[in-house]
Design a protein around this motif. Structure first.
Motif, mmCIF file in Angstrom:
data_model
loop_
_atom_site.group_PDB
_atom_site.id
_atom_site.type_symbol
_atom_site.label_atom_id
_atom_site.label_comp_id
_atom_site.label_asym_id
_atom_site.label_seq_id
_atom_site.Cartn_x
_atom_site.Cartn_y
_atom_site.Cartn_z
ATOM 1 N N ALA A 73 45.004 63.735 25.333
ATOM 2 C CA ALA A 73 43.428 64.178 24.859
ATOM 3 C C ALA A 73 42.752 62.805 24.457
ATOM 4 C CB ALA A 73 43.275 65.061 23.947
ATOM 5 N N PRO A 74 41.548 62.424 24.698
ATOM 6 C CA PRO A 74 41.009 61.170 23.922
ATOM 7 C C PRO A 74 41.586 61.172 22.434
ATOM 8 C CG PRO A 74 39.511 62.165 25.265
ATOM 9 C CD PRO A 74 40.634 63.238 25.311
ATOM 10 N N LEU A 75 41.776 59.907 22.053
ATOM 11 C CA LEU A 75 41.925 59.756 20.390
ATOM 12 C C LEU A 75 40.639 59.841 19.778
ATOM 13 C CD1 LEU A 75 44.182 56.448 20.674
ATOM 14 C CD2 LEU A 75 44.841 58.806 19.951
ATOM 15 N N ARG A 76 40.762 60.371 18.559
ATOM 16 C CA ARG A 76 39.768 60.298 17.766
ATOM 17 C C ARG A 76 40.231 59.357 16.590
ATOM 18 N NH1 ARG A 76 40.548 65.715 14.907
ATOM 19 N NH2 ARG A 76 42.714 65.092 14.650
ATOM 20 N N MET A 77 38.715 58.426 16.174
ATOM 21 C CA MET A 77 39.187 57.507 15.141
ATOM 22 C C MET A 77 39.958 57.833 13.895
ATOM 23 S SD MET A 77 36.628 55.113 13.126
ATOM 24 C CE MET A 77 35.771 54.618 14.431
ATOM 25 N N ASP A 469 32.051 52.141 16.260
ATOM 26 C CA ASP A 469 33.344 52.249 16.886
ATOM 27 C C ASP A 469 34.505 51.600 16.167
ATOM 28 O OD1 ASP A 469 32.380 54.130 18.590
ATOM 29 O OD2 ASP A 469 31.632 52.842 20.039
ATOM 30 N N ILE A 470 34.306 50.203 15.579
ATOM 31 C CA ILE A 470 35.037 49.509 15.230
ATOM 32 C C ILE A 470 35.273 49.267 13.680
ATOM 33 C CG2 ILE A 470 36.227 47.218 15.392
ATOM 34 C CD1 ILE A 470 36.298 48.856 17.920
ATOM 35 N N LEU A 471 34.196 48.677 13.063
ATOM 36 C CA LEU A 471 34.147 48.538 11.529
ATOM 37 C C LEU A 471 34.517 49.798 10.675
ATOM 38 C CD1 LEU A 471 31.035 46.346 11.348
ATOM 39 C CD2 LEU A 471 33.281 45.612 11.574
ATOM 40 N N PRO A 472 34.150 50.991 11.147
ATOM 41 C CA PRO A 472 34.653 52.067 10.353
ATOM 42 C C PRO A 472 36.225 52.147 10.114
ATOM 43 C CG PRO A 472 32.623 52.972 11.465
ATOM 44 C CD PRO A 472 33.162 51.400 12.266
ATOM 45 N N LEU A 473 36.961 51.816 11.122
ATOM 46 C CA LEU A 473 38.364 52.023 11.497
ATOM 47 C C LEU A 473 38.873 50.783 10.396
ATOM 48 C CD1 LEU A 473 41.130 52.806 12.442
ATOM 49 C CD2 LEU A 473 40.907 51.404 14.318
ATOM 50 N N TRP A 477 41.067 51.023 6.649
ATOM 51 C CA TRP A 477 42.545 50.292 6.611
ATOM 52 C C TRP A 477 42.179 49.483 5.329
ATOM 53 C CZ3 TRP A 477 43.533 48.316 12.170
ATOM 54 C CH2 TRP A 477 44.083 49.615 12.914
ATOM 55 N N GLN A 478 40.994 48.924 4.965
ATOM 56 C CA GLN A 478 40.868 48.229 3.946
ATOM 57 C C GLN A 478 40.965 49.247 2.491
ATOM 58 O OE1 GLN A 478 37.862 44.848 2.350
ATOM 59 N NE2 GLN A 478 36.919 46.821 2.709
ATOM 60 N N ARG A 479 40.379 50.349 2.426
ATOM 61 C CA ARG A 479 40.415 51.425 1.411
ATOM 62 C C ARG A 479 41.940 51.889 1.238
ATOM 63 N NH1 ARG A 479 36.116 53.626 4.125
ATOM 64 N NH2 ARG A 479 37.371 55.470 4.878
ATOM 65 N N ALA A 480 42.715 51.811 2.576
ATOM 66 C CA ALA A 480 44.079 52.185 2.201
ATOM 67 C C ALA A 480 44.964 51.115 1.919
ATOM 68 C CB ALA A 480 44.467 52.606 3.739
ATOM 69 N N GLY A 481 44.445 49.901 1.521
ATOM 70 C CA GLY A 481 45.314 48.709 1.166
ATOM 71 C C GLY A 481 45.955 48.070 2.114
ATOM 72 N N LEU A 482 45.601 48.007 3.397
ATOM 73 C CA LEU A 482 46.329 47.243 4.269
ATOM 74 C C LEU A 482 45.589 46.058 4.774
ATOM 75 C CD1 LEU A 482 47.077 50.359 6.921
ATOM 76 C CD2 LEU A 482 48.305 49.010 4.956
ATOM 77 N N TRP A 499 52.951 46.651 8.241
ATOM 78 C CA TRP A 499 52.449 47.561 9.140
ATOM 79 C C TRP A 499 51.677 47.067 10.585
ATOM 80 C CZ3 TRP A 499 54.673 52.635 9.187
ATOM 81 C CH2 TRP A 499 54.896 52.955 8.319
ATOM 82 N N GLN A 500 52.063 45.779 10.683
ATOM 83 C CA GLN A 500 51.077 45.213 11.431
ATOM 84 C C GLN A 500 51.075 45.534 12.838
ATOM 85 O OE1 GLN A 500 50.985 42.747 14.850
ATOM 86 N NE2 GLN A 500 52.561 41.999 13.579
ATOM 87 N N VAL A 501 52.352 45.695 13.447
ATOM 88 C CA VAL A 501 52.691 46.192 14.700
ATOM 89 C C VAL A 501 52.035 47.408 15.067
ATOM 90 C CG1 VAL A 501 54.451 46.874 16.526
ATOM 91 C CG2 VAL A 501 54.798 45.083 14.814
ATOM 92 N N THR A 502 51.950 48.398 14.067
ATOM 93 C CA THR A 502 51.438 49.831 14.357
ATOM 94 C C THR A 502 49.785 49.393 14.149
ATOM 95 O OG1 THR A 502 53.058 50.974 13.110
ATOM 96 C CG2 THR A 502 50.999 51.932 13.209
ATOM 97 N N MET A 503 49.296 48.981 13.461
ATOM 98 C CA MET A 503 47.788 48.645 13.275
ATOM 99 C C MET A 503 47.451 47.892 14.609
ATOM 100 S SD MET A 503 47.854 47.260 9.319
ATOM 101 C CE MET A 503 46.057 46.814 9.334
ATOM 102 N N THR A 504 47.982 46.988 15.006
ATOM 103 C CA THR A 504 47.531 46.246 16.494
ATOM 104 C C THR A 504 47.696 47.153 17.540
ATOM 105 O OG1 THR A 504 48.563 44.124 15.553
ATOM 106 C CG2 THR A 504 48.333 44.475 17.944
ATOM 107 N N GLN A 505 48.628 48.124 17.818
ATOM 108 C CA GLN A 505 48.873 49.004 18.780
ATOM 109 C C GLN A 505 47.522 49.881 18.714
ATOM 110 O OE1 GLN A 505 50.588 49.695 21.342
ATOM 111 N NE2 GLN A 505 49.624 51.728 21.735
ATOM 112 N N TYR A 506 47.316 50.501 17.515
ATOM 113 C CA TYR A 506 46.183 51.431 17.314
ATOM 114 C C TYR A 506 44.763 50.796 17.493
ATOM 115 C CZ TYR A 506 49.330 54.720 14.834
ATOM 116 O OH TYR A 506 50.411 55.371 14.563
ATOM 117 N N LEU A 507 44.660 49.231 17.196
ATOM 118 C CA LEU A 507 43.304 48.726 17.443
ATOM 119 C C LEU A 507 42.989 48.514 18.735
ATOM 120 C CD1 LEU A 507 40.726 47.553 16.290
ATOM 121 C CD2 LEU A 507 42.357 45.404 15.920
#
Length: 521
Positions: A73-77, A469-473, A477-482, A499-507
């Motif tokens: 199913a489509p991802l949600r942010m 679509d992009i800035l809220p994500l 991540w900024q609020r989460a300390g990443l 967590w860079q690899v995970t963040m890159t994949q998700y982005l």
């Protein structure tokens, strides 16, 4: 002439889909080229290296839907949000993801691969380029390795060297293999230093003869201390190599023995000191954290010893405990204690980073540090930026003209194809050209600094509403300390770098989904 008999004593391996180390190093490209896992099962972005990613069921971070394929199913942010509770190093995401090189890619039918190769090999390369050569042998099966393929036999050395040289010579005059300069060459494995000295040097010399190397081309030989004498190192430098990358993993002799390493920690340090005294090229080592019974104090001591040796570069990798590795099976049977859980791994990463910082080392990627300017880590950084990659040797992975490919990993099949004058193709994937610009995003995330403003401008030109679509994500991540957002840039924190690899994949997965949705409107 090269005989089609190949390796009469080598078993025919089932073809596998793992890609470099590019990575192999964090992306030493996968030890098999610019995509996939490396031979050690390191948690690596990219090659890498390298060059069969572990698939997770479900949405990212929530355990539903395999990466690299269209999700159920489509991802949600919100599926990509990090936890804002607790320490981000430990709890930002439930699991680490793997960057999949084939998102939205289309497999090329086996019967069409030869024609596809004939077409792309005559397309001149553009931009930066690298080359990867795979030596698919190991002298023993290290306990933590899930990608062991071929046992080493000394009578294979000259035969395999003949084959890979023949492959180099067969394509030297094609448009893709001539012309634009090659900026980095990586010999990965397996264990390249297992080859006899004369054969390894013959291949290095053939690379110089057959490929259009840039005057400052980085030429890396990956290996292990057990099979790498000082005389062999001298010969490799004389033949034209200028960088050595050795898998040390730990200087703790007790831990080394348990993991199947044959050289003691003291012997490893002594050899590295002698190698450094040659002063002929950059000397790099890998260290791994997350072994069973490894302590934070022991890890800090490992990193401090590496820093004090005077090495040119060091990689710090998290152990990726693959189910197929003997180590995972030993833990499952209760023969070894469990490895540290995911929540503890970030602390190991932080300790290693802080030790190197105190010794004055510079981070040039999220997993790689250098002591001085001799070390460039060029192959790995170029692979992460989407550079064209020529590939040679059984199981090597490459990338040309938006087609990713892997050569036949079956030794006998590889030898027979080369003897017939054919490129020994194992699989090919057509990747969408419209997403090429995201290679720059991957490269920026790899070094921990994302140009948010430029990315938003590019996506805005493609009709994406980046404010929605992009800035809220990124702000989450900024609020989460990443991530720290300022002046149009996003700088990864120490937790973000872990967590860079995970963040890159998700982005990237999210951007691709939103672009597909915008195009469909």
């Amino acid at each position: 002439m090269l005989s089609e008999k190949g390796f009469p004593q080598a078993s025919r391996e089932a073809e596998q889909g793992h890609g470099h180390r590019a990575g192999n190093e964090h992306g030493k490209g996968s030890s098999h080229g610019p995509h996939g896992h490396d031979k050690l099962g390191h948690d690596k972005a990219g090659h890498d290296k390298s060059r069969h990613a572990q698939q997770r069921q479900g949405r990212p971070g929530h355990g539903h839907g395999p990466f690299g394929q269209a999700p159920a199913a489509p991802l949600r942010m919100e599926d990509l949000f990090a936890s804002e509770q607790g320490e981000p190093l430990a709890h930002a995401f439930s699991k680490k993801a793997t960057i999949h090189p084939f998102m939205n890619a289309r497999p090329i039918a086996r019967e069409a691969m030869a024609a596809s190769w004939e077409r792309i090999k005559e397309i001149p390369r553009k931009g930066k380029s690298v080359a990867y050569l795979h030596i698919p042998f190991c002298e023993n099966h290290c306990l933590y390795c899930g990608f062991y393929q071929n046992p080493w036999r000394t009578n294979q050395s000259s035969v395999y060297a003949d084959a890979i040289i023949c492959e180099l010579q067969a394509h030297r005059d094609s448009a893709s293999h001539s012309g634009a300069p090659i900026h980095a060459v990586y010999f990965g494995g397996g264990t390249p230093t297992a080859l006899e000295t004369k054969d390894l040097c013959r291949i290095i010399e053939a690379v110089h003869e057959c490929l259009p190397l840039a005057p400052d081309c980085e030429i890396t030989i990956e290996g292990r201390i057990f099979s790498f004498s000082l005389e062999k190192a001298k010969a490799c430098f004389a033949a034209g190599a200028n960088r050595m990358s050795l898998g040390v993993q730990t200087f703790d002799t007790r831990l080394r023995r348990r993991m199947g390493r044959k050289v003691s920690g003291e012997e490893a340090q002594a050899f590295l000191s002698e190698l450094l005294d040659l002063d002929q090229g950059a000397i790099i080592i890998d260290l791994i954290f997350g072994f069973p019974s490894q302590t934070e104090e022991g890890w800090a001591e490992d990193v401090a010893k590496a820093a004090a040796l005077g090495l040119d570069g060091v990689d710090l990798y998290a152990l990726n405990l693959l189910p197929s590795s003997p180590l995972a099976m030993s833990i499952e049977k209760g023969k070894m204690p469990p490895a540290p859980d995911q929540s503890a791994m970030g602390r190991f990463y932080q300790i290693g980073s802080e030790v190197l910082s105190r010794h004055g080392w510079q981070s040039i990627s999220t997993s790689h540090w250098r002591r001085a300017t001799r070390e460039r880590n060029l192959y790995n950084l170029l692979v992460k930026s989407g550079a064209s990659c020529l590939a040679f040797g059984a199981g090597a992975g490459g990338n040309l003209a938006n087609i990713s490919f892997r050569l036949n990993g079956d030794l006998q099949g590889y030898m027979e194809s080369v003897a017939r004058g054919e490129k020994p193709l194992g699989f090919m994937m057509q990747t969408p050209e419209r997403f090429n610009f995201l290679n720059e995003t991957k490269a920026q995330m790899e070094v921990g600094l994302l140009h948010v403003e430029a990315l938003c401008e590019r996506l805005g030109a493609l009709r994406l509403d980046t404010a929605a679509d992009i800035l809220p994500l990124l702000k989450q991540w900024q609020r989460a300390g990443l991530l720290e957002l300022a002046d149009g840039w996003g700088r990864l924190t120490i937790a973000g770098r872990f967590w860079q690899v995970t963040m890159t994949q998700y982005l990237i997965q999210w951007v691709q989904q939103r672009l597909e949705a915008a195009a469909a409107q």
